[in-house]
Design an enzyme around this catalytic site. Sequence first.
Site, PDB file in Angstrom:
ATOM      1  N   ASP A 154     -35.479 -37.692 -13.690  1.00 49.77           N
ATOM      2  CA  ASP A 154     -36.381 -38.807 -13.367  1.00 49.77           C
ATOM      3  C   ASP A 154     -36.256 -39.211 -11.894  1.00 49.77           C
ATOM      4  O   ASP A 154     -35.275 -38.893 -11.229  1.00 49.77           O
ATOM      5  CB  ASP A 154     -36.042 -40.024 -14.235  1.00 49.77           C
ATOM      6  CG  ASP A 154     -36.681 -39.954 -15.621  1.00 49.77           C
ATOM      7  OD1 ASP A 154     -37.284 -38.924 -15.949  1.00 49.77           O
ATOM      8  OD2 ASP A 154     -36.576 -40.951 -16.372  1.00 49.77           O
ATOM      9  N   ASP A 155     -37.249 -39.973 -11.443  1.00 46.50           N
ATOM     10  CA  ASP A 155     -37.235 -40.601 -10.108  1.00 46.50           C
ATOM     11  C   ASP A 155     -37.283 -39.581  -8.970  1.00 46.50           C
ATOM     12  O   ASP A 155     -36.817 -39.856  -7.860  1.00 46.50           O
ATOM     13  CB  ASP A 155     -36.016 -41.519  -9.915  1.00 46.50           C
ATOM     14  CG  ASP A 155     -35.898 -42.581 -11.000  1.00 46.50           C
ATOM     15  OD1 ASP A 155     -36.911 -42.872 -11.662  1.00 46.50           O
ATOM     16  OD2 ASP A 155     -34.797 -43.123 -11.195  1.00 46.50           O
ATOM     17  N   HIS A 177     -41.690 -45.181 -15.680  1.00 44.04           N
ATOM     18  CA  HIS A 177     -40.486 -45.647 -14.980  1.00 44.04           C
ATOM     19  C   HIS A 177     -40.010 -46.923 -15.662  1.00 44.04           C
ATOM     20  O   HIS A 177     -40.800 -47.834 -15.916  1.00 44.04           O
ATOM     21  CB  HIS A 177     -40.872 -45.919 -13.512  1.00 44.04           C
ATOM     22  CG  HIS A 177     -39.722 -46.298 -12.636  1.00 44.04           C
ATOM     23  ND1 HIS A 177     -38.523 -45.626 -12.616  1.00 44.04           N
ATOM     24  CD2 HIS A 177     -39.604 -47.306 -11.707  1.00 44.04           C
ATOM     25  CE1 HIS A 177     -37.714 -46.189 -11.717  1.00 44.04           C
ATOM     26  NE2 HIS A 177     -38.346 -47.204 -11.162  1.00 44.04           N
TER      27      HIS A 177
END
Length: 315
Positions: free
Chosen positions: A18-19, A139
């Site tokens: 993620d991110d 998110h």
Amino acid sequence: MRPAIMPQPRMKLVVTGDDFGYCPRRNQGIVDCFQAGGISSVSLLVNASAAKEAADLAKRHNIPIGLHANLSEGIPVCQSLQQASTLVNQHGFFHGKMGFRQALERSQLCMKQVELELRAQVKLFMELTGHLPHHMDGHQHVHVLPEVREVFAQVLSDLRIPYTRVPVEPGLHSCPWLPAHLHRFYTQVEKDAMDSIPVFKRYGIRWPDVYLGLTTMGQNMSIPSLQRALSHAFSAGPAVTTSSSASESNQPVVTAELMVHPGYPSHPQKGGCGEGPDDFSQSADRQHEVSMLKDPSLLALYRQERVQLCAFKDL
């Protein structure tokens, strides 16, 4: 001699970093994990400071990439929402992980604006990568929140983005090491995710049988904790709601997603989505995940348990 036949996998596992795009050091950590065989997919934050670099890295290294839809951190992508919209505070930033949830509870968020921002993020994703996202999640798990989930599902359905994430983790409630505030937050995420299932089903959106990652974040990631998560996933087995491929012995293959957050700690002034990097991103937790995901003993565990890492499109 005939080459040895690989045994039929018991699990197809998407390990999603993620991110992606948060900062150059996050990007480097994720790419290093991909090259070591520890992750198999990434989720891009298109409003983050190093998003273009991340998209270029994914192209260069052929990393399967999806969209990490962001409604809680930084600045909106849609220009008309950057001032005086319900999604931002007086400084023009999103309301934050808990602030977004509080504004939603108070009915202060306009869902039409949520839809505009989600579509703008998909459009920017396509400009950066040259294709639609293979999957799209939220998110800080905003995509499973009440009202938002309906808009999110509509956007995925309209744009034919096939896969999302449903963060319901088997074994979540038998984790005494989780601090109380995190356990409360994760329990709420799980409830919201359960309530999203009928909505996502109605729109024909798919997700793996099992989700993992809340109990193995940061310092909680270890070979024993990942082994425990896998055994919970095998026990939970394939859901009847999603299609699983069956092996020759008619043992259905479990499909799963493991959410991870590897990266080298962000420089204090470099990164984030407009407000600079947060504490988690500057902490050693990220680097700890890099070292765990690159650990040969984890890859040996996957081989031993017949876990095949793959991308969403391979499920």
